[in-house]
Motif scaffolding. Structure first.
Motif, PDB file in Angstrom:
ATOM      1  N   ILE A 104      -3.894  47.132 -15.077  1.00 40.84           N
ATOM      2  CA  ILE A 104      -3.928  46.638 -16.461  1.00 40.84           C
ATOM      3  C   ILE A 104      -3.695  45.136 -16.475  1.00 40.84           C
ATOM      4  O   ILE A 104      -4.409  44.387 -17.159  1.00 40.84           O
ATOM      5  CB  ILE A 104      -2.901  47.396 -17.338  1.00 40.84           C
ATOM      6  CG1 ILE A 104      -3.389  48.835 -17.562  1.00 40.84           C
ATOM      7  CG2 ILE A 104      -2.686  46.684 -18.667  1.00 40.84           C
ATOM      8  CD1 ILE A 104      -2.356  49.753 -18.163  1.00 40.84           C
ATOM      9  N   ILE A 105      -2.725  44.670 -15.695  1.00 41.45           N
ATOM     10  CA  ILE A 105      -2.475  43.223 -15.607  1.00 41.45           C
ATOM     11  C   ILE A 105      -3.692  42.519 -15.005  1.00 41.45           C
ATOM     12  O   ILE A 105      -4.135  41.487 -15.521  1.00 41.45           O
ATOM     13  CB  ILE A 105      -1.200  42.944 -14.781  1.00 41.45           C
ATOM     14  CG1 ILE A 105       0.039  43.410 -15.554  1.00 41.45           C
ATOM     15  CG2 ILE A 105      -1.087  41.456 -14.433  1.00 41.45           C
ATOM     16  CD1 ILE A 105       1.311  43.447 -14.738  1.00 41.45           C
ATOM     17  N   LEU A 106      -4.240  43.083 -13.928  1.00 46.79           N
ATOM     18  CA  LEU A 106      -5.430  42.485 -13.309  1.00 46.79           C
ATOM     19  C   LEU A 106      -6.574  42.389 -14.308  1.00 46.79           C
ATOM     20  O   LEU A 106      -7.235  41.357 -14.406  1.00 46.79           O
ATOM     21  CB  LEU A 106      -5.873  43.296 -12.091  1.00 46.79           C
ATOM     22  CG  LEU A 106      -7.160  42.828 -11.412  1.00 46.79           C
ATOM     23  CD1 LEU A 106      -6.986  41.434 -10.812  1.00 46.79           C
ATOM     24  CD2 LEU A 106      -7.598  43.824 -10.353  1.00 46.79           C
ATOM     25  N   MET A 107      -6.801  43.448 -15.074  1.00 42.93           N
ATOM     26  CA  MET A 107      -7.906  43.439 -16.029  1.00 42.93           C
ATOM     27  C   MET A 107      -7.685  42.390 -17.116  1.00 42.93           C
ATOM     28  O   MET A 107      -8.602  41.633 -17.447  1.00 42.93           O
ATOM     29  CB  MET A 107      -8.092  44.813 -16.672  1.00 42.93           C
ATOM     30  CG  MET A 107      -9.354  44.889 -17.518  1.00 42.93           C
ATOM     31  SD  MET A 107      -9.719  46.532 -18.127  1.00 42.93           S
ATOM     32  CE  MET A 107      -8.408  46.751 -19.306  1.00 42.93           C
ATOM     33  N   THR A 138     -16.324  38.170 -14.056  1.00 40.80           N
ATOM     34  CA  THR A 138     -16.490  39.332 -14.925  1.00 40.80           C
ATOM     35  C   THR A 138     -16.460  40.617 -14.110  1.00 40.80           C
ATOM     36  O   THR A 138     -15.907  41.629 -14.556  1.00 40.80           O
ATOM     37  CB  THR A 138     -17.819  39.222 -15.714  1.00 40.80           C
ATOM     38  OG1 THR A 138     -17.805  38.003 -16.453  1.00 40.80           O
ATOM     39  CG2 THR A 138     -18.009  40.393 -16.652  1.00 40.80           C
ATOM     40  N   ILE A 139     -17.023  40.582 -12.916  1.00 43.62           N
ATOM     41  CA  ILE A 139     -17.024  41.767 -12.053  1.00 43.62           C
ATOM     42  C   ILE A 139     -15.605  42.190 -11.688  1.00 43.62           C
ATOM     43  O   ILE A 139     -15.325  43.380 -11.560  1.00 43.62           O
ATOM     44  CB  ILE A 139     -17.902  41.533 -10.802  1.00 43.62           C
ATOM     45  CG1 ILE A 139     -19.372  41.560 -11.225  1.00 43.62           C
ATOM     46  CG2 ILE A 139     -17.639  42.570  -9.714  1.00 43.62           C
ATOM     47  CD1 ILE A 139     -20.347  41.216 -10.119  1.00 43.62           C
ATOM     48  N   VAL A 140     -14.689  41.246 -11.581  1.00 47.45           N
ATOM     49  CA  VAL A 140     -13.289  41.608 -11.310  1.00 47.45           C
ATOM     50  C   VAL A 140     -12.743  42.457 -12.461  1.00 47.45           C
ATOM     51  O   VAL A 140     -12.093  43.483 -12.245  1.00 47.45           O
ATOM     52  CB  VAL A 140     -12.418  40.347 -11.089  1.00 47.45           C
ATOM     53  CG1 VAL A 140     -10.954  40.720 -10.936  1.00 47.45           C
ATOM     54  CG2 VAL A 140     -12.898  39.570  -9.872  1.00 47.45           C
ATOM     55  N   SER A 141     -13.035  42.049 -13.699  1.00 45.95           N
ATOM     56  CA  SER A 141     -12.588  42.821 -14.863  1.00 45.95           C
ATOM     57  C   SER A 141     -13.237  44.194 -14.913  1.00 45.95           C
ATOM     58  O   SER A 141     -12.578  45.195 -15.210  1.00 45.95           O
ATOM     59  CB  SER A 141     -12.919  42.072 -16.165  1.00 45.95           C
ATOM     60  OG  SER A 141     -12.308  40.824 -16.189  1.00 45.95           O
ATOM     61  N   VAL A 142     -14.529  44.241 -14.638  1.00 49.84           N
ATOM     62  CA  VAL A 142     -15.257  45.511 -14.642  1.00 49.84           C
ATOM     63  C   VAL A 142     -14.692  46.439 -13.567  1.00 49.84           C
ATOM     64  O   VAL A 142     -14.503  47.636 -13.801  1.00 49.84           O
ATOM     65  CB  VAL A 142     -16.769  45.271 -14.437  1.00 49.84           C
ATOM     66  CG1 VAL A 142     -17.510  46.570 -14.183  1.00 49.84           C
ATOM     67  CG2 VAL A 142     -17.357  44.545 -15.643  1.00 49.84           C
TER      68      VAL A 142
END
Length: 171
Positions: A104-107, A138-142
């Protein structure tokens, strides 16, 4: 509940199978760069960055697929000594205390980075594609979102097993 879990598993399976094809792009870029450098004496700055970016996307987007198939590295020395119900309890605790909070923190953090990167149209000096940096952020969030979804499916199955004593089938 089964339909939701099946949908989440399907998303993880589909993204993993699609992400596998990124290796072909990485391979083609490596071959191109080797031929260009060794045979024509003309190396390119952008190929190294593109190889790193595509390989990073490949690795990240396979995370949920790997979680679905229990392929992540695990230290099972203690875990395997527990009964299946004990293992499910340990999984529930691990998901609750470590997995979900971290992701959750990473996102949230990566969404902020991606939003800023898109807003300023961030680029690198050697990048051939103009939107590759914001896309990678954006791919990190995905990836975090996909891992959270698959984690919720696994978490739900573990809770069901702890409560009912029988596994909730993977579809």
């Amino acid at each position: 509940m089964q339909a939701i879990l099946k949908t989440i598993d399907g998303i993880s399976e589909w993204t993993g199978r699609c992400a596998n094809w990124l290796v072909l792009i990485v391979t083609a870029l490596i071959v191109f760069e080797v031929i260009s450098r060794r045979f024509f004496g003309h190396p390119h700055i952008w190929t190294h960055e593109m190889i790193v970016f595509f390989y990073a996307a490949h690795s990240m987007l396979l995370g949920a697929f790997t979680l679905l198939h229990r392929g992540h590295v695990a230290v099972d020395i203690v875990y395997l000594r527990f009964s299946p119900r004990g293992q499910a309890i340990l999984d529930v605790l691990a998901y609750s205390m470590f997995f979900f909070p971290f992701l959750i923190i990473l996102m949230l953090v990566s969404m902020d980075f991606a939003k800023t990167s898109w807003a300023i149209q961030e680029v690198t000096p050697g990048a051939m594609l103009p939107y590759i940096v914001p896309l990678m952020k954006t791919i990190v969030s995905v990836t975090a979102l996909l891992l959270i979804l698959q984690g919720l499916a696994n978490f739900t199955r573990n809770i069901y097993f702890v409560v009912k004593g029988e596994p909730l089938a993977k579809v």
